[in-house]
Design a protein around this motif. Structure first.
Motif, mmCIF file in Angstrom:
data_model
loop_
_atom_site.group_PDB
_atom_site.id
_atom_site.type_symbol
_atom_site.label_atom_id
_atom_site.label_comp_id
_atom_site.label_asym_id
_atom_site.label_seq_id
_atom_site.Cartn_x
_atom_site.Cartn_y
_atom_site.Cartn_z
ATOM 1 N N SER A 36 0.766 -1.059 0.067
ATOM 2 C CA SER A 36 -0.054 -0.006 0.066
ATOM 3 C C SER A 36 0.790 1.213 -0.063
ATOM 4 N N THR A 37 2.189 1.156 0.522
ATOM 5 C CA THR A 37 2.973 2.109 0.416
ATOM 6 C C THR A 37 4.492 1.805 0.517
ATOM 7 N N PHE A 38 5.443 2.539 0.045
ATOM 8 C CA PHE A 38 6.759 2.173 0.265
ATOM 9 C C PHE A 38 7.751 3.117 1.293
ATOM 10 N N CYS A 39 6.767 3.717 1.793
ATOM 11 C CA CYS A 39 7.866 4.697 3.150
ATOM 12 C C CYS A 39 6.756 4.886 4.096
ATOM 13 N N ASP A 40 7.484 5.494 5.257
ATOM 14 C CA ASP A 40 6.755 5.717 6.423
ATOM 15 C C ASP A 40 6.014 6.813 6.546
ATOM 16 N N CYS A 41 6.134 7.730 5.757
ATOM 17 C CA CYS A 41 5.343 9.099 5.689
ATOM 18 C C CYS A 41 3.933 8.853 5.844
ATOM 19 N N GLU A 42 3.135 9.855 6.601
ATOM 20 C CA GLU A 42 1.967 9.621 6.950
ATOM 21 C C GLU A 42 1.197 9.891 5.769
ATOM 22 N N SER A 43 1.483 10.897 5.190
ATOM 23 C CA SER A 43 0.836 11.255 3.757
ATOM 24 C C SER A 43 1.663 11.399 2.674
ATOM 25 N N SER A 44 2.339 10.377 2.342
ATOM 26 C CA SER A 44 3.377 10.405 1.203
ATOM 27 C C SER A 44 2.828 11.250 -0.131
ATOM 28 N N GLU A 45 3.802 11.980 -0.514
ATOM 29 C CA GLU A 45 3.379 12.511 -2.050
ATOM 30 C C GLU A 45 4.372 11.995 -2.899
ATOM 31 N N LEU A 46 3.839 11.009 -3.653
ATOM 32 C CA LEU A 46 4.584 9.958 -4.601
ATOM 33 C C LEU A 46 4.597 10.816 -5.971
ATOM 34 N N ARG A 47 5.855 10.776 -6.607
ATOM 35 C CA ARG A 47 5.920 11.297 -8.034
ATOM 36 C C ARG A 47 6.572 10.183 -8.837
ATOM 37 N N VAL A 48 6.020 10.096 -10.050
ATOM 38 C CA VAL A 48 6.853 9.069 -10.876
ATOM 39 C C VAL A 48 7.921 9.672 -11.322
ATOM 40 N N ILE A 49 9.025 8.837 -11.259
ATOM 41 C CA ILE A 49 10.379 9.539 -12.032
ATOM 42 C C ILE A 49 10.767 8.782 -13.146
ATOM 43 N N GLU A 50 10.376 7.640 -13.594
ATOM 44 C CA GLU A 50 11.008 6.830 -14.648
ATOM 45 C C GLU A 50 9.936 5.681 -14.904
ATOM 46 N N THR A 51 9.472 5.504 -16.194
ATOM 47 C CA THR A 51 8.613 4.691 -16.602
ATOM 48 C C THR A 51 9.478 3.567 -17.289
ATOM 49 N N ASP A 52 8.836 2.111 -17.464
ATOM 50 C CA ASP A 52 9.638 1.335 -18.361
ATOM 51 C C ASP A 52 9.682 1.657 -19.485
ATOM 52 N N PRO A 53 10.804 1.800 -20.245
ATOM 53 C CA PRO A 53 10.662 2.052 -21.692
ATOM 54 C C PRO A 53 10.193 1.146 -22.532
ATOM 55 N N ASP A 54 10.145 -0.218 -22.091
ATOM 56 C CA ASP A 54 9.649 -1.314 -22.968
ATOM 57 C C ASP A 54 8.103 -1.187 -22.794
ATOM 58 N N GLU A 55 7.349 -0.597 -22.075
ATOM 59 C CA GLU A 55 5.930 -0.475 -21.949
ATOM 60 C C GLU A 55 5.312 0.927 -22.295
ATOM 61 N N LEU A 56 6.319 1.619 -22.778
ATOM 62 C CA LEU A 56 5.837 3.024 -23.357
ATOM 63 C C LEU A 56 5.343 3.008 -24.672
ATOM 64 N N PRO A 57 4.034 3.482 -25.144
ATOM 65 C CA PRO A 57 3.476 3.390 -26.328
ATOM 66 C C PRO A 57 4.192 3.865 -27.520
#
Length: 57
Positions: A36-57
């Motif tokens: 459900s989360t990958f850090c201990d922050c109470e209300s984490s603000e996740l930001r996508v930094i890299e997508t899998d180039p094999d799965e890009l359109p």
């Protein structure tokens, strides 16, 4: 194998800097992969930094 509608990406928490993998859904929403989360922050603000180039359109 049925994953055509989802993709994976690296994301970071803007609060603590923790990095993890998220699954991006067709509507643009995302959540940490396998948990459900990958850090201990109470209300984490996740930001996508890299997508899998094999799965890009």
């Amino acid at each position: 194998m049925g994953n055509d509608d989802k993709q994976r990406a690296a994301a970071t928490c803007d609060r603590c800097g923790e990095i993890g993998i998220v699954q991006i859904w067709p509507d643009g929403s995302f959540q940490p992969l396998g948990q459900s989360t990958f850090c201990d922050c109470e209300s984490s603000e996740l930001r996508v930094i890299e997508t899998d180039p094999d799965e890009l359109p």
